[in-house]
Design a protein around this motif. Sequence first.
Motif, PDB file in Angstrom:
ATOM      1  N   LEU A   1      41.069  32.675  37.684  1.00 39.28           N
ATOM      2  CA  LEU A   1      42.430  33.914  37.649  1.00 39.28           C
ATOM      3  C   LEU A   1      41.872  35.285  38.154  1.00 39.28           C
ATOM      4  N   ALA A   2      40.717  35.408  38.148  1.00 43.02           N
ATOM      5  CA  ALA A   2      39.845  36.540  38.648  1.00 43.02           C
ATOM      6  C   ALA A   2      40.017  36.564  40.423  1.00 43.02           C
ATOM      7  N   GLU A   3      39.735  35.419  40.913  1.00 39.84           N
ATOM      8  CA  GLU A   3      39.882  35.400  42.213  1.00 39.84           C
ATOM      9  C   GLU A   3      41.414  35.268  42.479  1.00 39.84           C
ATOM     10  N   ALA A   4      42.283  34.777  41.820  1.00 35.27           N
ATOM     11  CA  ALA A   4      43.444  34.988  42.120  1.00 35.27           C
ATOM     12  C   ALA A   4      44.015  36.279  42.335  1.00 35.27           C
ATOM     13  N   ALA A   5      43.566  37.266  41.427  1.00 35.98           N
ATOM     14  CA  ALA A   5      44.047  38.665  41.329  1.00 35.98           C
ATOM     15  C   ALA A   5      43.304  39.334  42.481  1.00 35.98           C
ATOM     16  N   GLU A   6      42.164  38.823  42.909  1.00 37.37           N
ATOM     17  CA  GLU A   6      41.641  39.400  44.346  1.00 37.37           C
ATOM     18  C   GLU A   6      42.542  39.173  45.591  1.00 37.37           C
ATOM     19  N   VAL A   7      42.952  38.123  45.545  1.00 41.19           N
ATOM     20  CA  VAL A   7      43.559  37.596  46.965  1.00 41.19           C
ATOM     21  C   VAL A   7      45.035  38.214  46.671  1.00 41.19           C
ATOM     22  N   LEU A   8      45.633  38.497  45.713  1.00 41.74           N
ATOM     23  CA  LEU A   8      47.100  38.749  45.443  1.00 41.74           C
ATOM     24  C   LEU A   8      47.660  39.981  46.592  1.00 41.74           C
TER      25      LEU A   8
END
Length: 248
Positions: free
Chosen positions: A118-125
């Motif tokens: 989820l942290a990586e998802a937040a980075e790319v959003l």
Amino acid sequence: MNVIRHVLILGGTTEGRRLAELLHGQVRVTSSLAGRVAQPRLPAGEVRVGGFGGAEGLARWLREHQVDAFIDATHPFAGTISFNAAWAAASAHVPLLALRRPGWVPGAGDDWRPVGSLAEAAEVLPGLGRRVFLTTGRMELAAFAHLDELWFLVRSVDAPEAPCPARTEVLLDRGPFTLEGERELLRRHGVDVVVTKDSGGAATAPKLTAAREAGIPVVVVRRPPAPEGVPVAATPEEAAAWVRDIFG
């Protein structure tokens, strides 16, 4: 005298409920629910709610309640309980099966962005859109709480827990969802990016089709690794057959 076999299902999923239904009346079935949903859909047979006290507590429960077969039918992202189940089953010498619905597979026209967390998802959003349809569950919004410049539509069965993104609209709903409904939801809210976990299954898959039709990118969080050495069934019917096989 016939011996009544006892099967423990770690449930809370559609597959777990279906498996309990298939086994009910043939064996003694106990389904264990985590208790994270206020009004869960109850399966057939006996039901217990709440944790076991870690892997050792689970092993003790297996022994004390004379469990003959054990099925981990939890959500594909409930990683900790799956590893606890593997340890407990080995400790108590109870055969264990993992019931896991297959993950989703991208098709022609899909714009999927796989990420590991989820942290990586937040980075790319921020590089993908400004209006986010977030369907990762109510308990893990902290990873997105710092994204003040984005707007989030959060869908969950129960109200989400803080911390949440500052600009959040909550939609309380429970699947299965229809393709027409998902199309309308994306259109009505002006969604330009979707975030989901690779949960698999048909109940929540229509959002992926709706996103493809609308040309919207989908950030897909990959599943965590499963415990090694545990056999896996893809359907409740396969799991029920496994139970029948080990009981002869």
